[in-house]
Design a protein around this motif. Structure first.
Motif, short mmCIF file in Angstrom:
data_model
loop_
_atom_site.label_atom_id
_atom_site.label_comp_id
_atom_site.label_asym_id
_atom_site.label_seq_id
_atom_site.Cartn_x
_atom_site.Cartn_y
_atom_site.Cartn_z
N PRO A 1 0.82 -1.22 0.00
CA PRO A 1 0.00 0.00 0.00
C PRO A 1 0.85 1.26 0.00
CG PRO A 1 0.04 -0.98 2.18
CD PRO A 1 0.73 -1.96 1.28
N ASN B 1 -7.90 -10.30 10.29
CA ASN B 1 -7.35 -9.13 9.59
C ASN B 1 -6.45 -9.46 8.40
OD1 ASN B 1 -8.54 -7.32 11.49
ND2 ASN B 1 -6.91 -7.85 12.94
N TYR B 2 -5.94 -10.68 8.34
CA TYR B 2 -5.04 -11.03 7.25
C TYR B 2 -4.83 -12.55 7.22
CZ TYR B 2 -1.86 -10.78 11.28
OH TYR B 2 -1.28 -10.93 12.52
N ASP C 1 -8.35 -5.31 0.76
CA ASP C 1 -8.98 -3.99 0.87
C ASP C 1 -10.50 -4.12 0.75
OD1 ASP C 1 -9.56 -4.32 -1.83
OD2 ASP C 1 -7.95 -3.01 -2.51
N LYS C 2 -11.17 -2.98 0.62
CA LYS C 2 -12.63 -2.97 0.63
C LYS C 2 -13.24 -3.71 -0.56
CE LYS C 2 -13.01 1.35 3.23
NZ LYS C 2 -13.50 2.76 3.24
N HIS D 1 -11.79 -6.31 -1.81
CA HIS D 1 -11.18 -7.63 -1.63
C HIS D 1 -9.97 -7.87 -2.52
CE1 HIS D 1 -11.76 -11.09 0.91
NE2 HIS D 1 -11.43 -11.90 -0.08
N GLU D 2 -9.22 -6.82 -2.81
CA GLU D 2 -7.95 -6.96 -3.51
C GLU D 2 -6.85 -7.17 -2.47
OE1 GLU D 2 -7.15 -7.13 -6.77
OE2 GLU D 2 -9.31 -7.21 -7.13
N TYR E 1 -3.16 -7.23 -0.53
CA TYR E 1 -1.95 -6.43 -0.38
C TYR E 1 -1.20 -6.93 0.85
CZ TYR E 1 -4.43 -3.91 3.36
OH TYR E 1 -5.10 -3.58 4.51
N LYS F 1 0.63 -6.57 4.40
CA LYS F 1 0.82 -5.79 5.62
C LYS F 1 2.26 -6.03 6.07
CE LYS F 1 -2.25 -5.70 8.90
NZ LYS F 1 -2.68 -4.30 8.92
#
Length: 367
Positions: A60, A99-100, A129-130, A132-133, A135, A137
């Protein structure tokens, strides 16, 4: 030569990039796990040879604002990307959380007897993400949220909560930096400086469970990163000038074989001066008359406390500086080979290098 570098060079010839395998018992049936695994596979495949992929495709903007290379697990061993070393990648487990998706990976190679040699164990967190792509952390960002920071001149210190900040050591570092800037005509560099009691703790903050550089006898150590102007220092607190010297001077002479030597000359190594290390090298050489110093980089290890190759490099810089100061160092660093250094600076041919260095080490260790 830096530890493991010869071994790593063998690994590099094996493959262009690694493939990923699943450890028995890893469950990939959940949709989010499948998506995270595809994302991770794509990231690994994007390391083509020495190339660093477009980080914006995987990380991100919040991370890219902090570092050009947000993945702090790429350079586990040296400046060559971990994913381009020909290691076998085995995902030890995948754990989905709220969360991940947590992916733990073992990087390994077989030895001549086909035994597994583990180079690193990493932790990657794939979030969504919102829309659902996926990335990444950053585990380092997560860990550093609990750390403290303090800015002194151009240094932003990051240190764990248990550490009591030593302002005197920080002041000493910035005085050394100011002197280096003046001598070399350089402007200040904004540096992120991460310190802990030892290197293992710093590797863990970066996201590793293990790297082959961890463990062994505890001695002060550090690592510099000139891509993002940051240093990692374990064991010397706020004044690890050695790694800062690398940030200031390495990029000026990228082909010099004496980059490490220049840092050792200015700031010593592992908490001790060039002279201290030369005394230890002298003791070793007195016990080992068979040791051949003709190839300086191949004489890199005697024990956990002294790298003789680095000490010799620092000695060469010191010898030139004593005669001509910084102008001499600037000329010295322009040579791209030891052959040119010994011939043009000391009028020494290859067959004379061993005897010359043995005498120089003995002499410089007592001056």
């Amino acid at each position: 030569m830096k530890p493991l570098l010869s071994f790593i060079s063998i690994l590099l010839a094996a493959n262009s990039y690694a493939q990923i395998y699943l450890n028995p018992g890893v469950d990939t049936s959940l949709t989010e796990v499948k998506q995270a695994l595809r994302f991770y596979n794509k990231y690994v495949a994007d390391f083509n040879g020495k190339a660093i992929p477009d980080m914006a495709k995987y990380w991100p903007q919040s991370e890219l604002k902090l570092r050009k290379v947000p993945d702090q697990m790429i350079y586990a061993i040296n400046d060559y990307p971990l994913y381009s070393m020909g290691c076998r990648l085995t995902i030890l487990y995948i754990r989905p959380t709220a969360n991940y998706v947590h992916i733990k990976t073992q990087f390994s190679v077989p030895d001549s007897q086909k035994n597994v040699m583990t180079m690193a164990i990493t932790n990657y967190y794939v979030a969504f993400d919102k829309i659902h792509e996926p990335y990444f952390k950053n585990p380092m960002t997560e860990a550093l949220a609990k750390w403290r920071t303090k800015t002194v001149r151009n240094i932003i210190y990051h240190y764990p909560p248990y550490h009591i900040f030593n302002a005197k050591r920080a002041d000493t570092l910035v005085r050394n930096i100011a002197g280096l800037e003046k001598e070399w005509g350089l402007k200040p560099i904004n540096i992120n400086y991460y310190l802990a009691n030892n290197k293992d703790e710093l590797y863990q903050v970066q996201g590793f469970d293990y790297t082959v550089m961890m463990g062994n006898k505890a001695a002060p150590s550090g690592k510099s990163d000139d891509k993002d102007n940051q240093v990692f220092c374990g064991g010397l607190g706020e004044n690890y000038f050695h790694e800062v010297v690398h940030l200031y001077l390495n990029h000026l002479y990228p082909k010099s074989p004496l980059q490490e030597g220049l840092a050792v000359f200015y700031a010593g190594s592992m908490g001790h001066s060039v002279k201290w290390h030369l005394k230890r090298v002298t003791q070793y050489l007195n016990k080992h008359p068979e040791a051949d110093l003709t190839d300086v980089d191949n004489f890199w290890y005697t024990d956990p406390f002294t790298n003789p190759s680095s000490a010799i490099q620092g000695m060469i810089c010191s010898m030139v500086f004593k005669k001509e100061g910084v102008p001499g160092l600037k000329r010295l660093m322009q040579y791209n080979s030891y052959k040119d250094i010994f011939k043009k600076e000391f009028n020494i041919d290859k067959e004379q290098i061993n005897a010359f260095l043995r005498k120089s080490i003995a002499d410089e260790s007592v001056k």
